[in-house]
Design an enzyme around this catalytic site. Structure first.
Site, mmCIF file in Angstrom:
data_model
loop_
_atom_site.group_PDB
_atom_site.id
_atom_site.type_symbol
_atom_site.label_atom_id
_atom_site.label_comp_id
_atom_site.label_asym_id
_atom_site.label_seq_id
_atom_site.Cartn_x
_atom_site.Cartn_y
_atom_site.Cartn_z
ATOM 1 N N MET A 143 -4.320 8.805 11.153
ATOM 2 C CA MET A 143 -5.146 9.276 10.025
ATOM 3 C C MET A 143 -6.017 10.463 10.432
ATOM 4 O O MET A 143 -7.173 10.560 10.054
ATOM 5 C CB MET A 143 -6.029 8.125 9.500
ATOM 6 C CG MET A 143 -5.244 6.888 9.082
ATOM 7 S SD MET A 143 -6.259 5.391 8.898
ATOM 8 C CE MET A 143 -6.650 5.010 10.614
ATOM 9 N N LYS B 281 -4.443 2.879 -0.823
ATOM 10 C CA LYS B 281 -5.684 3.640 -0.654
ATOM 11 C C LYS B 281 -5.352 4.942 0.048
ATOM 12 O O LYS B 281 -4.504 4.996 0.939
ATOM 13 C CB LYS B 281 -6.703 2.851 0.189
ATOM 14 C CG LYS B 281 -7.135 1.533 -0.425
ATOM 15 C CD LYS B 281 -8.278 0.905 0.339
ATOM 16 C CE LYS B 281 -7.856 0.397 1.697
ATOM 17 N NZ LYS B 281 -6.962 -0.784 1.584
ATOM 18 N N ASP C 71 0.840 -1.202 0.000
ATOM 19 C CA ASP C 71 0.000 0.000 0.000
ATOM 20 C C ASP C 71 0.873 1.249 0.000
ATOM 21 O O ASP C 71 2.102 1.171 0.010
ATOM 22 C CB ASP C 71 -0.981 -0.020 1.173
ATOM 23 C CG ASP C 71 -0.286 -0.081 2.531
ATOM 24 O OD1 ASP C 71 0.698 0.654 2.734
ATOM 25 O OD2 ASP C 71 -0.745 -0.860 3.389
#
Length: 462
Positions: free
Chosen positions: A383, A270, A248
């Protein structure tokens, strides 16, 4: 080649050691570990050597060396400070045809002691042919870091199964393929993890089902927060064995480059606004590749089980009977905080730490905010860049002081890491001015006050 490497079976074999000082004691320790029936000749002996001989039923002859000491011996080692005695031991052994080693005198040796990596029954010996023992030991240390201690257990396991595999697979090619997949595959990894019973079950199943020889495996590897040096030995070993690597956007390119050159690489990254590959498609891809007989590595930033959705990926594999392993990685909170000089817990500031998902759902960060009210707990938001204004506002709303320290770490542990430091009241303006980019980590709590004194990685305060 100055010497022929051989392995001597010394269990129960009579061996003579002339000398009983510090160097001789080191040799005695090695010889006794190999099971030698040791006789030591020396007027005096170190306390440790006497203890070693007593524990191993060895013999200490408190006499000066003479030729007759070699009667009945199969191997001779001399380690005395007297050069004339050492030469006499060598000369006498050569006349009798007995292998002899005079420590630190290559010219008086018919054999030499290599530096040994002991993963019994697996042994690796490194020799400089007597030219530079220090260099041999240096090479040994480098190799030791690549050879897990449990490899000895794996060698024992393989030995236990050797006859059964030969009977079940009489054709050499099929047998070699079986062992390659077993030792360097799921069964081997289970043994290395101390799960021999599960490994035995897998061996039974694969011997009974020839199709299992062509079944793949999946490894979920935690790649850590970014710095390639933080990758575990186990993760590196499995990465370099993979046929296919799925990675990723949080995995550093330098880590992806550690895979085999001929391994297929598939990007499945992503981001908040761009899901290049939906999660269910990633899960399905892992399954299909394994069913095609591939050895598949799924590289995930940080740790697979901390905001990494690793549990979802292995659930589908487990339901289809695909062998898998999960290798933990250093999570971003630990790596980023250490590189920024921010202890997540500290006796004077915080007695606990909480990892929290900080991403927005719509325009909200959905939590029971009241549980974050304690000033003695460090909060780490993953995040959370887009949700930072909400985080700062909600924490102040439940009573956290506006001057509570906050650190935002950008590109944690990687080249170009940046640390922005402010408070709940000022951090939103700092971020608007400095414009950091994901990946970022947000740390809230009094431990942030230590950043200026303890930071050693590149940083910049806001």
């Amino acid at each position: 080649m100055d010497y022929l490497p051989v392995c001597l079976r010394l269990r129960g074999t009579p061996v003579l050691l002339v000398g009983a000082g510090t160097v001789a004691t080191r040799k005695a320790r090695l010889l006794l570990r190999a099971g030698a029936r040791l006789t030591v000749v020396a007027p005096q002996a170190s306390a440790e050597l006497q203890s070693l001989l007593a524990d191993a039923d060895g013999e200490w002859r408190r006499v000066v060396y003479s030729n007759s000491a070699q009667d009945g011996q199969a191997l001779v080692v001399a380690a005395t400070p007297d050069a004339e005695t050492n030469r006499a031991v060598y000369r006498d052994a050569c006349e009798r045809g007995i292998p002899v080693n005079v420590v630190d005198s290559p010219e008086l040796c018919s054999f030499i002691f290599p530096a040994v990596i002991d993963r019994n029954p697996l042994l690796i010996a490194i020799s400089s042919s007597g030219r530079s023992p220090v260099l041999a030991r240096l090479v040994r240390r480098k190799i030791e870091t690549l050879i897990p201690a449990a490899y000895g257990r794996l060698a024992e396991f393989a030995g236990h199964w050797r006859d059964r595999v030969r009977t079940a697979l009489p054709e050499e090619g099929a047998r070699r393929l079986f062992w390659e997949q077993a030792v360097d595959g799921a069964a081997g990894e289970l043994v290395l993890a101390g799960r021999e019973t599960e490994a035995a079950t897998l061996m039974e199943r694969r011997l009974a089902d020839s199709s299992a020889l062509h079944r793949g495996e999946v490894y979920l590897l935690g790649a850590g927060p970014g710095d390639p040096d933080l990758l575990t030995f186990k993760a590196l070993r499995l990465l370099q064995s993979a046929d296919v690597v799925l990675y990723d956007r949080l995995v550093a390119p330098a880590i992806v480059d550690m895979a085999r050159r001929d391994a297929e690489r598939i990007y499945v990254g992503k981001s908040r606004a761009d899901h290049a590959v939906p999660q269910q498609d990633i899960n399905q891809k892992l399954l299909e590749l394994a069913q095609a007989g591939k050895r598949v590595v799924r590289l995930k930033g940080g740790d697979p089980f901390i905001f990494g959705r690793g549990g979802e990926e292995i659930a589908l594999l487990a339901s289809h009977g695909i062998p898998f392993q999960v290798v933990p990685g250093i999570t971003a909170a630990s790596g980023g905080a250490c590189y920024a000089g921010i202890p997540l817990t500290h006796r004077d500031y915080a007695q606990s730490v909480r990892f929290v998902a900080g991403y927005l759902k719509g325009d909200r960060v959905e939590h029971d905010w009241q549980q974050f009210a304690s000033t003695t707990e460090t909060l780490v938001f993953y995040m959370g860049l887009m949700g930072l204004p909400v985080i700062c506002r909600e924490l102040q709303a439940i009573g956290r002081a506006p001057d509570t320290p906050v650190a935002l770490i950008e590109r944690a542990t990687m080249e170009g890491q940046r640390v922005l430091v402010g408070t709940l009241a000022t951090m939103e303006d700092i971020v608007a001015r400095e414009k950091p980019h994901a990946p970022t980590l947000i740390i809230v709590g009094d431990v942030v006050r230590l950043h200026r004194d303890l930071a050693w990685f590149g940083e910049r305060d806001g």
